[in-house]
Write a protein that holds these residues in place. Structure first.
Motif, mmCIF file in Angstrom:
data_model
loop_
_atom_site.group_PDB
_atom_site.id
_atom_site.type_symbol
_atom_site.label_atom_id
_atom_site.label_comp_id
_atom_site.label_asym_id
_atom_site.label_seq_id
_atom_site.Cartn_x
_atom_site.Cartn_y
_atom_site.Cartn_z
ATOM 1 N N LEU A 113 6.612 13.470 6.932
ATOM 2 C CA LEU A 113 7.847 12.922 7.498
ATOM 3 C C LEU A 113 8.065 13.416 8.927
ATOM 4 C CD1 LEU A 113 10.185 13.333 4.381
ATOM 5 C CD2 LEU A 113 9.016 11.258 5.146
ATOM 6 N N VAL A 114 7.776 14.684 9.180
ATOM 7 C CA VAL A 114 7.927 15.242 10.528
ATOM 8 C C VAL A 114 6.983 14.557 11.500
ATOM 9 C CG1 VAL A 114 7.554 17.320 11.919
ATOM 10 C CG2 VAL A 114 8.817 17.471 9.775
ATOM 11 N N LEU A 115 5.748 14.320 11.079
ATOM 12 C CA LEU A 115 4.773 13.679 11.965
ATOM 13 C C LEU A 115 5.125 12.220 12.227
ATOM 14 C CD1 LEU A 115 1.482 15.261 10.564
ATOM 15 C CD2 LEU A 115 2.553 15.706 12.789
ATOM 16 N N ARG A 116 5.796 11.550 11.283
ATOM 17 C CA ARG A 116 6.262 10.192 11.540
ATOM 18 C C ARG A 116 7.235 10.184 12.729
ATOM 19 N NH1 ARG A 116 6.359 6.132 7.428
ATOM 20 N NH2 ARG A 116 4.341 6.211 6.352
ATOM 21 N N TYR A 117 8.049 11.237 12.826
ATOM 22 C CA TYR A 117 9.027 11.332 13.919
ATOM 23 C C TYR A 117 8.415 11.972 15.160
ATOM 24 C CZ TYR A 117 13.027 13.095 16.574
ATOM 25 O OH TYR A 117 13.914 13.396 17.577
ATOM 26 N N LYS A 118 7.610 13.019 14.943
ATOM 27 C CA LYS A 118 7.078 13.798 16.052
ATOM 28 C C LYS A 118 5.932 13.086 16.765
ATOM 29 C CE LYS A 118 5.042 18.399 16.883
ATOM 30 N NZ LYS A 118 4.612 19.651 16.214
ATOM 31 N N CYS A 119 5.071 12.409 16.015
ATOM 32 C CA CYS A 119 3.892 11.744 16.583
ATOM 33 C C CYS A 119 3.839 10.295 16.095
ATOM 34 C CB CYS A 119 2.617 12.491 16.204
ATOM 35 S SG CYS A 119 2.618 14.244 16.604
ATOM 36 N N LYS A 127 2.973 7.605 17.540
ATOM 37 C CA LYS A 127 1.854 6.810 18.044
ATOM 38 C C LYS A 127 0.495 7.327 17.571
ATOM 39 C CE LYS A 127 4.299 5.310 22.217
ATOM 40 N NZ LYS A 127 4.269 5.228 23.701
ATOM 41 N N LEU A 128 0.492 8.370 16.744
ATOM 42 C CA LEU A 128 -0.765 8.892 16.220
ATOM 43 C C LEU A 128 -1.419 7.847 15.315
ATOM 44 C CD1 LEU A 128 -2.287 11.632 16.453
ATOM 45 C CD2 LEU A 128 -1.248 12.258 14.270
ATOM 46 N N ALA A 129 -2.726 7.667 15.476
ATOM 47 C CA ALA A 129 -3.440 6.640 14.716
ATOM 48 C C ALA A 129 -3.323 6.909 13.214
ATOM 49 C CB ALA A 129 -4.906 6.615 15.136
ATOM 50 N N ARG A 130 -2.923 5.890 12.475
ATOM 51 C CA ARG A 130 -2.779 5.985 11.021
ATOM 52 C C ARG A 130 -3.540 4.827 10.374
ATOM 53 N NH1 ARG A 130 1.899 8.018 13.200
ATOM 54 N NH2 ARG A 130 2.807 9.846 12.154
ATOM 55 N N PRO A 131 -4.815 5.043 10.021
ATOM 56 C CA PRO A 131 -5.577 3.960 9.378
ATOM 57 C C PRO A 131 -4.930 3.466 8.085
ATOM 58 C CG PRO A 131 -7.040 5.709 10.106
ATOM 59 C CD PRO A 131 -5.649 6.212 10.296
ATOM 60 N N TYR A 132 -4.233 4.382 7.410
ATOM 61 C CA TYR A 132 -3.485 3.996 6.202
ATOM 62 C C TYR A 132 -2.083 4.571 6.324
ATOM 63 C CZ TYR A 132 -1.641 4.116 1.480
ATOM 64 O OH TYR A 132 -0.820 3.979 0.386
ATOM 65 N N LYS A 133 -1.063 3.756 6.064
ATOM 66 C CA LYS A 133 0.320 4.190 6.200
ATOM 67 C C LYS A 133 1.058 3.939 4.899
ATOM 68 C CE LYS A 133 4.064 4.016 9.608
ATOM 69 N NZ LYS A 133 4.515 3.396 10.875
ATOM 70 N N VAL A 134 1.535 5.014 4.279
ATOM 71 C CA VAL A 134 2.213 4.919 2.993
ATOM 72 C C VAL A 134 3.674 4.528 3.216
ATOM 73 C CG1 VAL A 134 2.962 7.332 2.925
ATOM 74 C CG2 VAL A 134 2.504 6.138 0.795
ATOM 75 N N PRO A 135 4.276 3.765 2.322
ATOM 76 C CA PRO A 135 5.715 3.487 2.438
ATOM 77 C C PRO A 135 6.517 4.789 2.472
ATOM 78 C CG PRO A 135 4.724 2.017 0.834
ATOM 79 C CD PRO A 135 3.665 3.010 1.212
ATOM 80 N N ILE A 136 7.473 4.878 3.360
ATOM 81 C CA ILE A 136 8.182 6.132 3.615
ATOM 82 C C ILE A 136 8.903 6.649 2.383
ATOM 83 C CG2 ILE A 136 10.326 5.060 4.364
ATOM 84 C CD1 ILE A 136 8.603 8.144 5.940
ATOM 85 N N ILE A 137 9.274 5.773 1.459
ATOM 86 C CA ILE A 137 10.008 6.204 0.274
ATOM 87 C C ILE A 137 9.150 7.089 -0.625
ATOM 88 C CG2 ILE A 137 9.376 4.162 -1.052
ATOM 89 C CD1 ILE A 137 12.721 6.096 -1.166
ATOM 90 N N ILE A 138 7.823 6.905 -0.588
ATOM 91 C CA ILE A 138 6.944 7.655 -1.492
ATOM 92 C C ILE A 138 6.948 9.151 -1.180
ATOM 93 C CG2 ILE A 138 4.537 8.003 -2.185
ATOM 94 C CD1 ILE A 138 4.192 5.011 -2.222
ATOM 95 N N PRO A 139 6.688 9.591 0.079
ATOM 96 C CA PRO A 139 6.763 11.041 0.330
ATOM 97 C C PRO A 139 8.155 11.612 0.118
ATOM 98 C CG PRO A 139 6.477 9.818 2.382
ATOM 99 C CD PRO A 139 6.233 8.860 1.263
ATOM 100 N N VAL A 140 9.212 10.808 0.340
ATOM 101 C CA VAL A 140 10.571 11.289 0.089
ATOM 102 C C VAL A 140 10.759 11.585 -1.397
ATOM 103 C CG1 VAL A 140 13.009 10.656 0.125
ATOM 104 C CG2 VAL A 140 11.554 10.113 2.086
ATOM 105 N N VAL A 141 10.270 10.690 -2.262
ATOM 106 C CA VAL A 141 10.390 10.889 -3.708
ATOM 107 C C VAL A 141 9.602 12.122 -4.148
ATOM 108 C CG1 VAL A 141 9.768 9.920 -5.958
ATOM 109 C CG2 VAL A 141 10.848 8.474 -4.227
#
Length: 555
Positions: A458-464, A466-480
């Protein structure tokens, strides 16, 4: 602390010029360096171990190449960028089937043979226990999908260590390396070795309870044997792992097949009891998850080979989506099979439920069950200690652990110091604890860092962003998963605080106290150089990779 190899060429001395990597060795820019003999001596300048091409290929079974292992001299044009890229990049040859096999092979270990008893006791009913087994599979899959984004985004060695370093900085990365080295990896090894010991001893005691002291001695002996195997030869350790891996699948197949046969005969009265006696205590449910999630541990292992996965943005989440539900189905059916031949009270009275199952259903072939389970758990113990040295190597390279833990044997090319250290800590745990207590100790600790990994995402979603993410998980999953991890850590402490939790917290506090003088300020005891020299000469060990640019720039 000086982490130089205690090795020096005595034929041609290094000239005081910048060095360059020629594809096989470090040489002075423009001139080759001839090396004819290696002699041990006390450290004066920083040097390194020297390998032949054949030895380097063997050592690569243990140490992977990455961007920080071999650093290129910026002032040298002796090697092209294309050659360097070929050296440090791993070949992508792990396809979908290989990814599924890796996850299934590492998840199915000793847990399904030892956890059912504790989980049933803590849930209070058959129906609730099956629900928890299923929920543990769901939690594992959600966690693995979150790790898939982290693994494809940050591909450096060390998994969680690299994630914490990127998201939170060196202190959190150090804390993970400290706790993993002192608690997580040794307790994992101790649990598996004690599981092996219980099944091995149970085979000779029939329906009576084995002597706990004999189980402890057998567990300690298992730690010693797997440590010797891994210190002796990397190829021997991998051969043992490959041969023993199939036995766990044989044991699971026997249990499920026997259970389905009993159900076909109409023996499902114990399963039909449903939710009678279900506990409503939230702390007991949390510790039941500890038992279940221990059996699922290994769901994040595919992150260690993300650089080798073909089309990781597709195959990584797809492997997770196939493998973890498959393991979940196997675990639920195994527990149903246990209940076709044993009542819940009989399961609670058995320390080795798979052996009891074999005795009830296999008749004269009952010996197959303890043999299969023992071999399976031995293979898991071998694989656990085989992987234990990698984090030591990465953390030592960053100065977060003593340097000697990252050294390898100069002839066997095995991480002997790290293996021996983990073995000593695991032996202490085997001789001082029981399996259920160690599982609680392990699970409480590891879920703190699983939760931190979700927070790092979650921090890296905010902090970085533009960092390359070949796979991006729906944000609700790490929150759960983060919420679940907080519950799994806090609920047992509030409901039923145990000494194991206090030990874990004390180790973390001790690590935090040691960080300031020894890592942040870099204080080194005066005797450490002599101790390192002594251990290198006694164990015949040396640093596993070339010296860094800053170490030879002043030569």
């Amino acid at each position: 602390m000086d982490n130089a190899a205690i090795l020096e060429p005595n034929a041609t001395l290094l000239q005081r010029r910048p060095l360059a990597w020629n594809g096989e060795d470090y040489v002075a820019a423009g001139d080759p360096i001839e090396v004819t003999e290696i002699k041990p001596r006390l450290p004066e300048v920083k040097s390194r171990s020297i390998e032949t091409k054949e030895e380097k290929r063997d050592s690569d079974q243990y140490l992977e190449s990455d961007d920080s292992t071999v650093q290129k001299d910026e002032n040298s044009d002796a090697i092209s960028s294309e050659t360097e890229q070929a050296q440090v990049n791993l070949k992508r040859n792990v396809g979908l089937f290989s990814g599924i096999s890796l996850i299934v092979g590492t998840m199915i270990g000793s847990g399904i043979f030892v956890s059912p008893t504790g989980l049933l006791e803590r849930t209070g009913s058959v129906g609730m226990s099956l629900c928890v087994w299923t929920a543990c599979g769901v939690v594992s899959m959600l966690g693995a999908l979150s790790y898939a984004e982290l693994g494809t985004m940050i591909t450096s060695s060390g998994a969680e260590y690299g994630y914490f370093m990127q998201a939170f900085g060196p202190f959190s990365a150090y804390m993970f390396s400290w706790v993993s080295t002192m608690i997580i990896k040794p307790s994992q090894l101790a649990i598996i070795c004690m599981s092996f010991a219980e099944y091995a001893v149970e085979a000779f005691t029939s329906e009576c309870d084995p002597d706990p002291f004999i189980v402890q001695i057998a567990g300690a002996s298992t730690v010693a044997v797997v440590t010797f195997i891994n210190c002796w030869s990397v190829s021997l350790a991998t051969s043992v792992q490959n041969v023993f891996c199939s036995c766990k699948l044989i044991a699971v197949a026997i249990i499920i097949g026997g259970g389905m046969w009993k159900i076909a005969e109409g023996s499902y009265e114990h399963v039909a009891t449903g939710f009678e006696g279900t506990t409503t205590n939230v702390g007991h449910i949390a510790t039941a998850f500890y038992s279940g999630l221990w059996a699922y541990d290994g769901w994040n292992n595919l992150n260690y080979v993300t650089e080798e996965i073909v089309n990781p943005s597709v195959n990584l989440p797809l492997s997770i989506g196939i493998a973890i539900p498959l393991v979940t189905i196997c675990y639920v059916f195994v527990n149903i099979s246990y209940l076709t031949v044993m009542s819940p009270s009989e399961m609670l009275a058995s320390d080795a439920v798979a052996v009891t199952f074999g005795n009830r259903i296999l008749g004269p072939m009952a010996w197959l069950m303890p043999l299969s389970v023992a071999i399976s758990t031995f293979g898991s113990a071998n694989g656990t200690i085989f992987a234990a040295g990698r984090l030591c190597y990465v953390a030592s390279r960053e100065g977060h652990l003593v340097d000697v833990l990252s050294f390898v044997h100069i002839k066997k090319l095995t991480p002997a110091p790290a293996l021996l250290f983990h073995a000593v800590v695991a032996l202490a745990m085997v001789l001082s604890g029981d399996i259920e207590g160690l599982i609680d100790f392990f699970s409480f600790t590891v879920w703190i860092f699983y939760g931190m990994a979700m927070l790092a995402l979650l921090v890296l979603r905010y902090k970085c962003p533009k960092l390359a993410r070949p796979y991006k998980v729906p944000i609700i999953i790490p929150v759960v998963v983060l919420i679940i991890s907080v519950y799994l850590v806090i609920a047992p402490i509030i409901d039923n605080p145990q000494i194991e939790y206090m030990y874990s917290i004390m180790f973390m506090v001790l690590g935090a106290v040691l960080y300031l003088p020894f890592v942040h300020f870099g204080y080194v005891f005066t005797f450490m150089d002599k101790l390192t020299t002594f251990l290198q000469l006694m164990l015949q060990i040396a640093p596993p990779c070339g010296i860094a640019d800053e170490e030879y720039s002043g030569l």
